[in-house]
Write a protein that holds these residues in place. Sequence first.
Motif, short mmCIF file in Angstrom:
data_model
loop_
_atom_site.label_atom_id
_atom_site.label_comp_id
_atom_site.label_asym_id
_atom_site.label_seq_id
_atom_site.Cartn_x
_atom_site.Cartn_y
_atom_site.Cartn_z
N LYS A 6 -33.01 3.92 -37.57
CA LYS A 6 -32.23 5.09 -37.39
C LYS A 6 -30.67 4.52 -37.79
O LYS A 6 -29.90 5.09 -38.36
N SER A 7 -30.21 3.15 -37.30
CA SER A 7 -29.05 2.83 -37.74
C SER A 7 -28.61 2.57 -39.20
O SER A 7 -27.76 2.44 -39.67
N ILE A 8 -29.98 1.98 -39.81
CA ILE A 8 -29.85 1.59 -41.38
C ILE A 8 -29.85 2.95 -42.12
O ILE A 8 -29.01 2.95 -42.72
N ARG A 9 -30.33 3.96 -41.42
CA ARG A 9 -30.24 5.47 -42.18
C ARG A 9 -28.70 5.86 -41.99
O ARG A 9 -27.92 6.49 -42.87
N VAL A 10 -28.10 5.51 -40.86
CA VAL A 10 -26.55 6.00 -40.41
C VAL A 10 -25.75 5.05 -41.55
O VAL A 10 -24.93 5.62 -42.24
N TRP A 11 -26.05 3.53 -41.50
CA TRP A 11 -25.36 3.00 -42.89
C TRP A 11 -25.32 3.51 -44.16
O TRP A 11 -24.40 3.87 -44.91
N PHE A 12 -26.54 4.20 -44.58
CA PHE A 12 -26.95 4.57 -45.85
C PHE A 12 -25.93 5.96 -45.78
O PHE A 12 -25.37 6.36 -46.95
N GLY A 13 -25.93 6.66 -44.67
CA GLY A 13 -25.26 7.92 -44.68
C GLY A 13 -23.56 7.62 -44.95
O GLY A 13 -23.04 8.43 -45.82
N ILE A 14 -23.17 6.57 -44.16
CA ILE A 14 -21.79 6.22 -44.21
C ILE A 14 -21.28 5.63 -45.67
O ILE A 14 -20.46 6.13 -46.34
N MET A 15 -22.31 4.88 -46.25
CA MET A 15 -22.16 4.54 -47.62
C MET A 15 -22.13 5.68 -48.65
O MET A 15 -21.60 5.51 -50.09
N GLY A 16 -22.93 6.77 -48.27
CA GLY A 16 -22.96 7.95 -49.19
C GLY A 16 -21.66 8.79 -49.11
O GLY A 16 -21.13 9.30 -50.13
N LEU A 17 -21.25 8.93 -47.76
CA LEU A 17 -20.37 10.14 -47.43
C LEU A 17 -19.16 9.53 -47.83
O LEU A 17 -18.07 10.52 -48.32
N LEU A 18 -18.71 8.28 -47.48
CA LEU A 18 -17.18 7.84 -47.75
C LEU A 18 -16.82 7.97 -49.05
O LEU A 18 -15.58 8.45 -49.34
N PRO A 19 -17.51 7.49 -50.08
CA PRO A 19 -17.01 7.64 -51.63
C PRO A 19 -16.98 9.13 -51.76
O PRO A 19 -16.01 9.52 -52.72
N ILE A 20 -17.64 10.07 -51.19
CA ILE A 20 -17.34 11.51 -51.50
C ILE A 20 -16.06 11.87 -50.91
O ILE A 20 -15.32 12.69 -51.79
N LEU A 21 -15.87 11.63 -49.79
CA LEU A 21 -14.41 11.73 -49.36
C LEU A 21 -13.42 11.19 -50.18
O LEU A 21 -12.33 11.94 -50.42
N PHE A 22 -13.36 10.22 -50.54
CA PHE A 22 -12.39 9.51 -51.20
C PHE A 22 -12.19 10.15 -52.70
O PHE A 22 -11.31 10.19 -53.17
N THR A 23 -13.57 10.60 -53.34
CA THR A 23 -13.45 11.26 -54.43
C THR A 23 -12.45 12.60 -54.38
O THR A 23 -11.98 13.17 -55.32
N ILE A 24 -12.80 13.26 -53.03
CA ILE A 24 -12.18 14.50 -53.01
C ILE A 24 -10.56 14.17 -52.84
O ILE A 24 -9.83 15.17 -53.68
N GLY A 37 -10.50 9.84 -66.56
CA GLY A 37 -10.25 9.54 -65.12
C GLY A 37 -11.08 10.37 -64.19
O GLY A 37 -11.80 9.90 -63.34
N MET A 38 -11.26 11.60 -64.48
CA MET A 38 -11.86 12.46 -63.74
C MET A 38 -13.52 12.08 -64.09
O MET A 38 -14.43 12.17 -63.06
N LEU A 39 -13.92 11.75 -65.39
CA LEU A 39 -15.48 11.23 -65.64
C LEU A 39 -15.70 10.15 -64.93
O LEU A 39 -16.61 9.86 -64.28
N GLY A 40 -14.64 9.08 -64.78
CA GLY A 40 -14.87 7.96 -64.32
C GLY A 40 -15.28 8.09 -62.49
O GLY A 40 -15.93 7.48 -61.96
N ILE A 41 -14.42 9.11 -61.93
CA ILE A 41 -14.67 9.50 -60.40
C ILE A 41 -16.06 10.16 -60.31
O ILE A 41 -16.81 10.01 -59.64
N LEU A 42 -16.33 11.15 -61.33
CA LEU A 42 -17.60 11.74 -61.10
C LEU A 42 -18.72 10.81 -61.32
O LEU A 42 -19.77 10.84 -60.76
N VAL A 43 -18.77 9.68 -62.03
CA VAL A 43 -19.96 8.62 -62.41
C VAL A 43 -20.00 7.87 -61.13
O VAL A 43 -21.13 7.31 -60.68
N GLY A 44 -18.84 7.57 -60.54
CA GLY A 44 -18.96 7.06 -59.04
C GLY A 44 -19.60 7.76 -57.98
O GLY A 44 -20.01 7.19 -56.64
#
Length: 119
Positions: A6-24, A37-44
């Motif tokens: 469960k805690s590893i799944r939480v880590w995966f969730g954090i590593m997935g959601l934080l970049p999406i937040l930073f992208t917004i 620049g927009m293309l680079g952000i989308l690739v990320g």
Amino acid sequence: MKETKKSIRVWFGIMGLLPILFTIIAFKAINNTNTFGMLGILVGLIPSFAYLYFVVKFNHYLATSPKILINFLIILIIFDVVLFFLAKGDIFSLLINVIINWYLIRNIKRLSKNEPQLK
């Protein structure tokens, strides 16, 4: 500290959601005419969505083929290092990403040994 599935799944969730937040946040700050620049952000975002996919399918991959999870994290470490050298990025964020991914790899290996393998 021993991590659980469960805690590893939480880590995966954090590593997935934080970049999406930073992208917004970055989309709001970037000039709309800067297509590169927009293309680079989308690739990320690609690794972020992959992390979120593995959050949903974590137990399945841990039981059937943990090597896929491990290979995914190794590819992300390589991706981070290449981007660091190409974009002359921040060494601090590179080290944080490498350390977290290494930590996840180590714990996935440990958990997969304890998990009954399903074929």
